[in-house]
Design a protein around this motif. Structure first.
Motif, PDB file in Angstrom:
ATOM      1  N   CYS A  14      15.370 -10.200   2.803  1.00  0.00           N
ATOM      2  CA  CYS A  14      14.698  -9.830   4.047  1.00  0.00           C
ATOM      3  C   CYS A  14      13.327 -10.499   4.171  1.00  0.00           C
ATOM      4  O   CYS A  14      12.995 -11.087   5.195  1.00  0.00           O
ATOM      5  CB  CYS A  14      14.562  -8.313   4.128  1.00  0.00           C
ATOM      6  SG  CYS A  14      13.671  -7.728   5.588  1.00  0.00           S
ATOM      7  N   ILE A  15      12.522 -10.412   3.133  1.00  0.00           N
ATOM      8  CA  ILE A  15      11.181 -11.011   3.176  1.00  0.00           C
ATOM      9  C   ILE A  15      11.273 -12.535   3.212  1.00  0.00           C
ATOM     10  O   ILE A  15      10.390 -13.209   3.744  1.00  0.00           O
ATOM     11  CB  ILE A  15      10.336 -10.539   1.971  1.00  0.00           C
ATOM     12  CG1 ILE A  15      10.202  -9.012   1.990  1.00  0.00           C
ATOM     13  CG2 ILE A  15       8.950 -11.182   1.976  1.00  0.00           C
ATOM     14  CD1 ILE A  15       9.601  -8.425   3.243  1.00  0.00           C
ATOM     15  N   GLY A  59       5.255  -7.733   2.166  1.00  0.00           N
ATOM     16  CA  GLY A  59       6.232  -6.661   2.300  1.00  0.00           C
ATOM     17  C   GLY A  59       5.979  -5.914   3.594  1.00  0.00           C
ATOM     18  O   GLY A  59       5.011  -6.199   4.309  1.00  0.00           O
ATOM     19  N   HIS A  60       6.840  -4.971   3.898  1.00  0.00           N
ATOM     20  CA  HIS A  60       6.660  -4.166   5.103  1.00  0.00           C
ATOM     21  C   HIS A  60       5.900  -2.892   4.766  1.00  0.00           C
ATOM     22  O   HIS A  60       6.121  -2.284   3.712  1.00  0.00           O
ATOM     23  CB  HIS A  60       8.012  -3.803   5.715  1.00  0.00           C
ATOM     24  CG  HIS A  60       8.700  -4.966   6.362  1.00  0.00           C
ATOM     25  ND1 HIS A  60       8.247  -5.546   7.532  1.00  0.00           N
ATOM     26  CD2 HIS A  60       9.798  -5.675   5.997  1.00  0.00           C
ATOM     27  CE1 HIS A  60       9.044  -6.547   7.862  1.00  0.00           C
ATOM     28  NE2 HIS A  60       9.985  -6.650   6.947  1.00  0.00           N
ATOM     29  N   GLY A  61       5.017  -2.495   5.664  1.00  0.00           N
ATOM     30  CA  GLY A  61       4.326  -1.228   5.505  1.00  0.00           C
ATOM     31  C   GLY A  61       5.253  -0.078   5.842  1.00  0.00           C
ATOM     32  O   GLY A  61       6.374  -0.268   6.333  1.00  0.00           O
ATOM     33  N   ASP A  62       4.780   1.124   5.597  1.00  0.00           N
ATOM     34  CA  ASP A  62       5.606   2.298   5.835  1.00  0.00           C
ATOM     35  C   ASP A  62       4.708   3.452   6.251  1.00  0.00           C
ATOM     36  O   ASP A  62       3.563   3.539   5.805  1.00  0.00           O
ATOM     37  CB  ASP A  62       6.382   2.648   4.566  1.00  0.00           C
ATOM     38  CG  ASP A  62       7.517   3.617   4.839  1.00  0.00           C
ATOM     39  OD1 ASP A  62       8.513   3.201   5.451  1.00  0.00           O
ATOM     40  OD2 ASP A  62       7.400   4.785   4.445  1.00  0.00           O
ATOM     41  N   MET A  68       5.401   0.243  -0.311  1.00  0.00           N
ATOM     42  CA  MET A  68       5.721  -0.983   0.406  1.00  0.00           C
ATOM     43  C   MET A  68       7.246  -1.065   0.413  1.00  0.00           C
ATOM     44  O   MET A  68       7.885  -0.760  -0.592  1.00  0.00           O
ATOM     45  CB  MET A  68       5.108  -2.189  -0.321  1.00  0.00           C
ATOM     46  CG  MET A  68       5.448  -3.535   0.284  1.00  0.00           C
ATOM     47  SD  MET A  68       4.805  -4.909  -0.749  1.00  0.00           S
ATOM     48  CE  MET A  68       3.131  -5.004  -0.154  1.00  0.00           C
ATOM     49  N   VAL A  69       7.830  -1.447   1.547  1.00  0.00           N
ATOM     50  CA  VAL A  69       9.279  -1.396   1.651  1.00  0.00           C
ATOM     51  C   VAL A  69       9.854  -2.759   2.018  1.00  0.00           C
ATOM     52  O   VAL A  69       9.164  -3.636   2.525  1.00  0.00           O
ATOM     53  CB  VAL A  69       9.729  -0.339   2.691  1.00  0.00           C
ATOM     54  CG1 VAL A  69       9.230   1.042   2.309  1.00  0.00           C
ATOM     55  CG2 VAL A  69       9.241  -0.700   4.091  1.00  0.00           C
ATOM     56  N   ILE A 105      -2.701  -8.200  -0.338  1.00  0.00           N
ATOM     57  CA  ILE A 105      -1.535  -7.328  -0.222  1.00  0.00           C
ATOM     58  C   ILE A 105      -1.212  -7.280   1.264  1.00  0.00           C
ATOM     59  O   ILE A 105      -1.831  -6.555   2.034  1.00  0.00           O
ATOM     60  CB  ILE A 105      -1.817  -5.948  -0.823  1.00  0.00           C
ATOM     61  CG1 ILE A 105      -2.130  -6.107  -2.320  1.00  0.00           C
ATOM     62  CG2 ILE A 105      -0.629  -5.016  -0.613  1.00  0.00           C
ATOM     63  CD1 ILE A 105      -2.581  -4.854  -3.004  1.00  0.00           C
ATOM     64  N   TYR A 106      -0.262  -8.132   1.680  1.00  0.00           N
ATOM     65  CA  TYR A 106      -0.049  -8.412   3.099  1.00  0.00           C
ATOM     66  C   TYR A 106       1.103  -7.580   3.629  1.00  0.00           C
ATOM     67  O   TYR A 106       2.271  -7.973   3.598  1.00  0.00           O
ATOM     68  CB  TYR A 106       0.192  -9.904   3.319  1.00  0.00           C
ATOM     69  CG  TYR A 106      -0.185 -10.327   4.716  1.00  0.00           C
ATOM     70  CD1 TYR A 106      -1.524 -10.517   5.046  1.00  0.00           C
ATOM     71  CD2 TYR A 106       0.775 -10.504   5.699  1.00  0.00           C
ATOM     72  CE1 TYR A 106      -1.893 -10.877   6.329  1.00  0.00           C
ATOM     73  CE2 TYR A 106       0.411 -10.871   6.981  1.00  0.00           C
ATOM     74  CZ  TYR A 106      -0.922 -11.056   7.295  1.00  0.00           C
ATOM     75  OH  TYR A 106      -1.281 -11.410   8.582  1.00  0.00           O
ATOM     76  N   SER A 107       0.742  -6.417   4.120  1.00  0.00           N
ATOM     77  CA  SER A 107       1.707  -5.428   4.579  1.00  0.00           C
ATOM     78  C   SER A 107       1.020  -4.568   5.628  1.00  0.00           C
ATOM     79  O   SER A 107      -0.148  -4.208   5.458  1.00  0.00           O
ATOM     80  CB  SER A 107       2.138  -4.574   3.377  1.00  0.00           C
ATOM     81  OG  SER A 107       2.985  -3.536   3.759  1.00  0.00           O
ATOM     82  N   CYS A 108       1.723  -4.262   6.687  1.00  0.00           N
ATOM     83  CA  CYS A 108       1.121  -3.458   7.753  1.00  0.00           C
ATOM     84  C   CYS A 108       0.587  -2.133   7.212  1.00  0.00           C
ATOM     85  O   CYS A 108       1.284  -1.433   6.465  1.00  0.00           O
ATOM     86  CB  CYS A 108       2.146  -3.163   8.848  1.00  0.00           C
ATOM     87  SG  CYS A 108       2.617  -4.609   9.822  1.00  0.00           S
ATOM     88  N   LEU A 109      -0.639  -1.806   7.592  1.00  0.00           N
ATOM     89  CA  LEU A 109      -1.269  -0.519   7.294  1.00  0.00           C
ATOM     90  C   LEU A 109      -1.470  -0.264   5.804  1.00  0.00           C
ATOM     91  O   LEU A 109      -1.734   0.869   5.402  1.00  0.00           O
ATOM     92  CB  LEU A 109      -0.464   0.638   7.904  1.00  0.00           C
ATOM     93  CG  LEU A 109      -0.139   0.517   9.400  1.00  0.00           C
ATOM     94  CD1 LEU A 109       0.745   1.669   9.847  1.00  0.00           C
ATOM     95  CD2 LEU A 109      -1.401   0.458  10.234  1.00  0.00           C
TER      96      LEU A 109
END
Length: 202
Positions: A14-15, A59-62, A68-69, A105-109
């Motif tokens: 996915c990433i 990664g994606h934030g949560d 991190m997801v 750490i590049y992830s939303c929120l």
């Protein structure tokens, strides 16, 4: 020339799709930086980092704190989740050692909540596991972002390449990217310095 490492800490692809788009945008604007694409695996891909390099952990934030997801399913059909200590263990296993590099750490929120955020807790864990003297004389500068952030893209509102802050659309009906609208604010303006060189926090 210093290099930018784009690191996928997850097992699914996915990433990898996000990194594909980041690299395509970099090509379109003329390769202004040397990019190195790496992913979690047995060959210690982070061992090649040198002083001055930048490591993006993507990664994606949560909405659930301290994780991190990955939105892609693993072999058993679930989505992989990394908590701060698990991310730190993974970068250590992938060869990260204490060098004067910048880690983002590049992830939303990720930095939302600052002292009790995923980014802060992951930064401390990375420092303790990978830094010199148990983190006491660590050379890393570690950042997180406290907004919704895009990868490197061409902003449709400005025609400019960059990493931008996004916001949820008023009429959220889609999924994934369809729920986010880019603003003209650069993501760099929303980053927070989390762990400085040595033992300093904030």
């Amino acid at each position: 020339m210093t290099r930018v490492f784009l690191y996928n800490p997850f097992k699914s692809d996915c990433i990898e799709d996000l990194i594909d788009r980041w690299i395509q945008a970099e090509k379109a604007r003329g390769w202004t930086k040397e990019l190195v694409r790496v992913r979690h695996g047995p060959d210690k891909p982070l061992g090649d980092l040198k002083a001055g390099d930048t490591l993006y952990i993507i990664g994606h934030g949560d909405v659930t704190p301290n994780r991190m997801v990955d939105r892609g399913p693993t072999e058993d059909g679930t989505r992989e989740i990394l908590q701060p200590h698990e991310l730190a263990a993974r970068v250590l296993a992938d060869g990260l050692t204490d060098k004067a590099i910048t880690i983002k750490i590049y992830s939303c929120l990720a930095a939302r909540g600052v002292l009790d955020s995923f980014a802060m807790n992951a930064a401390v864990q990375i420092k303790l596991k990978c830094g010199s003297m148990g983190g006491m004389s660590c050379k890393f500068d570690i950042y997180g972002y406290d907004e919704i952030v895009s990868i490197l893209v061409l902003n449709p509102q400005t025609g400019e390449y960059g990493k931008f802050v996004g916001e949820l659309k008023q009429d959220v009906t889609g999924v994934n990217e369809d729920t986010i609208e880019l603003t003209t604010v650069k993501a760099s303006s929303s980053r927070r310095l989390l762990v400085k060189k040595g033992f300093g926090l904030m």
